[in-house]
Enzyme design. Structure first.
Site, mmCIF file in Angstrom:
data_model
loop_
_atom_site.group_PDB
_atom_site.id
_atom_site.type_symbol
_atom_site.label_atom_id
_atom_site.label_comp_id
_atom_site.label_asym_id
_atom_site.label_seq_id
_atom_site.Cartn_x
_atom_site.Cartn_y
_atom_site.Cartn_z
ATOM 1 N N ASP A 117 -15.285 0.289 -3.107
ATOM 2 C CA ASP A 117 -15.053 2.655 -3.295
ATOM 3 C C ASP A 117 -14.358 2.430 -5.316
ATOM 4 O O ASP A 117 -14.100 1.454 -5.198
ATOM 5 C CB ASP A 117 -13.708 2.551 -2.301
ATOM 6 C CG ASP A 117 -12.113 1.230 -2.616
ATOM 7 O OD1 ASP A 117 -12.335 0.988 -3.911
ATOM 8 O OD2 ASP A 117 -11.606 1.011 -1.763
ATOM 9 N N LYS A 140 -17.392 7.047 -2.014
ATOM 10 C CA LYS A 140 -17.446 7.800 -1.403
ATOM 11 C C LYS A 140 -17.594 9.026 -1.640
ATOM 12 O O LYS A 140 -16.394 9.186 -1.789
ATOM 13 C CB LYS A 140 -16.694 7.176 0.159
ATOM 14 C CG LYS A 140 -16.818 5.893 0.700
ATOM 15 C CD LYS A 140 -15.682 5.406 1.418
ATOM 16 C CE LYS A 140 -14.435 4.787 0.212
ATOM 17 N NZ LYS A 140 -13.849 4.286 0.998
ATOM 18 N N ASP A 181 -12.171 -7.252 -2.750
ATOM 19 C CA ASP A 181 -11.660 -5.908 -2.762
ATOM 20 C C ASP A 181 -10.654 -7.140 -2.493
ATOM 21 O O ASP A 181 -10.131 -8.548 -2.135
ATOM 22 C CB ASP A 181 -11.744 -5.672 -1.998
ATOM 23 C CG ASP A 181 -11.351 -4.342 -1.577
ATOM 24 O OD1 ASP A 181 -9.941 -3.764 -2.542
ATOM 25 O OD2 ASP A 181 -11.383 -3.347 -0.243
ATOM 26 N N THR A 195 -14.077 0.107 5.723
ATOM 27 C CA THR A 195 -14.239 -0.242 4.329
ATOM 28 C C THR A 195 -15.530 -1.017 3.875
ATOM 29 O O THR A 195 -16.509 -0.598 3.494
ATOM 30 C CB THR A 195 -13.160 -0.502 2.959
ATOM 31 O OG1 THR A 195 -12.087 0.517 3.864
ATOM 32 C CG2 THR A 195 -13.885 0.172 1.735
ATOM 33 N N ARG A 225 0.981 -1.456 -0.455
ATOM 34 C CA ARG A 225 -0.133 0.267 -0.002
ATOM 35 C C ARG A 225 0.736 1.408 -0.363
ATOM 36 O O ARG A 225 -0.005 2.628 -0.500
ATOM 37 C CB ARG A 225 -0.897 -0.042 1.081
ATOM 38 C CG ARG A 225 -2.181 -0.880 1.000
ATOM 39 C CD ARG A 225 -3.064 -1.208 2.221
ATOM 40 N NE ARG A 225 -2.609 -1.812 2.991
ATOM 41 C CZ ARG A 225 -3.272 -2.564 4.420
ATOM 42 N NH1 ARG A 225 -4.278 -1.641 4.700
ATOM 43 N NH2 ARG A 225 -2.436 -3.530 5.183
#
Ligand code: R5P
Length: 312
Positions: free
Chosen positions: A167, A192, A218, A226, A93
């Site tokens: 998302d 969002k 995901d 999330t 990430r």
């Protein structure tokens, strides 16, 4: 071929060895009193095609250091080729600078793995596909999607299912799963938005989910925030039920308890990260194995056969 494994996920390494009808190479990966890692390979690996199975999940730094030291031990033992098999790539990430004076740790880790002596990397559902570019050695990134679709089709009637990206960043991944030939499910997206500064985010659902069995997809579940928020938004907007298929169950902090008391009917994660006892005991978390997928990719790499055929 020689299969080596550190301490990050021994059950997965055993399952991969079973699929390949072989045994893990005899070796020791232990700690000195001051916690330094020490590795000793107890079999000859000179001239061998060596695969080192080690996800770099929590404790991330320890597992990463084990991987690096095992690679070094294999290189100094004259292995012919070394493939780092990293079912979960930690630090993924951190793949860009979020602000000034910050690191790109995904690239730093790739440099460390290459510098230690790996010739190839085999991984699964990288957080971002472009992380492959962090490596200057061949990197195969597998997808859990075929494993997920097979499981979904066993559990649900495909015509009732809508795949949902939690998302906007995850749309490509969710779309790729929804559009798989054998499946072809509709897609919805959660958007969002903070409509005014200082006000909490509003969840907009793009797509028709009324009365549908929604499947959130995901790469990572970490705190669970999330997914839990996404599940609530979908149920508010009339979804019949919400399940989630997530490749890497990071599940840090109180995530397991939060999932247990959430509106999710079920969370399915793979064993890319070794599940804790808490995860195994959780009533709405199910673990499915990627051992066959990883094992087959190792076999094909060893035989110099196509790995991309596993993407479909
Ligand atoms: C983010 O870009 C990832 O794909 C996941 O959505 C995120 O890491 C999940 O984190 P959490 O479970 O803490 O909300």
């Amino acid at each position: 071929m020689k299969l080596l494994a550190g301490n990050a996920n021994p059950p997965l390494a055993q399952e991969i060895a079973k699929y390949l009808k072989t045994k893990l190479c005899k070796m020791e990966v232990r700690r000195f009193a001051d916690n330094e890692v020490f590795v000793e390979i107890h079999e000859n690996v000179r001239g061998e095609d060596v695969f080192i199975i080690q996800p770099t999940a929590s404790p991330t730094n320890d597992n990463l250091m084990e991987l690096l030291i095992i690679i070094d031990a294999a290189r100094r033992s004259s292995a012919r080729r070394i493939t780092a098999v990293i079912p979960y790539y930690g630090y993924a990430r951190q793949d860009r600078k979020p602000g000034p004076r910050t690191p790109i740790s995904a690239k730093l880790v790739a440099n460390m793995i290459t510098g230690a002596g790996a010739d190839r990397v085999l991984t699964l559902d990288l957080h971002a596909l472009q992380i492959q570019g962090c490596f200057d050695i061949p990197t195969d990134n597998l997808f859990a999607a075929p494993v997920f679709v097979r499981d979904i089709m066993k559990q649900d009637r495909a015509e009732k299912v809508t795949v949902v990206s939690p998302d906007v960043g995850g749309v490509a991944r969710a779309r790729a799963l929804a559009k798989r030939k054998s499946f072809n499910a509709p897609l919805a997206i959660i958007d969002k938005r903070r409509e005014e500064a200082g006000k909490s985010e509003v969840m907009h659902v793009i797509g028709d989910i009324k009365g549908r069995s929604c499947i959130l997809v995901d790469d990572i579940i970490d705190s669970g925030g999330t997914l839990i928020n996404a599940a609530e938004a979908l149920l508010d907007k009339g979804a019949h039920e919400v399940k989630a298929y997530i490749t890497h169950g990071v599940l840090s902090g109180g995530a397991v308890a939060r999932i247990a008391s959430s509106a999710l009917t079920e969370l399915v994660v793979t064993d890319s990260i070794m599940p804790t006892e808490n995860v195994k005991k959780a009533s709405n978390i199910r673990i499915i194995s990627i051992a066959e997928l990883m094992g087959e990719a190792i076999f094909r790499t060893y035989k110099e056969r196509s790995v991309s055929s596993l993407f479909y």
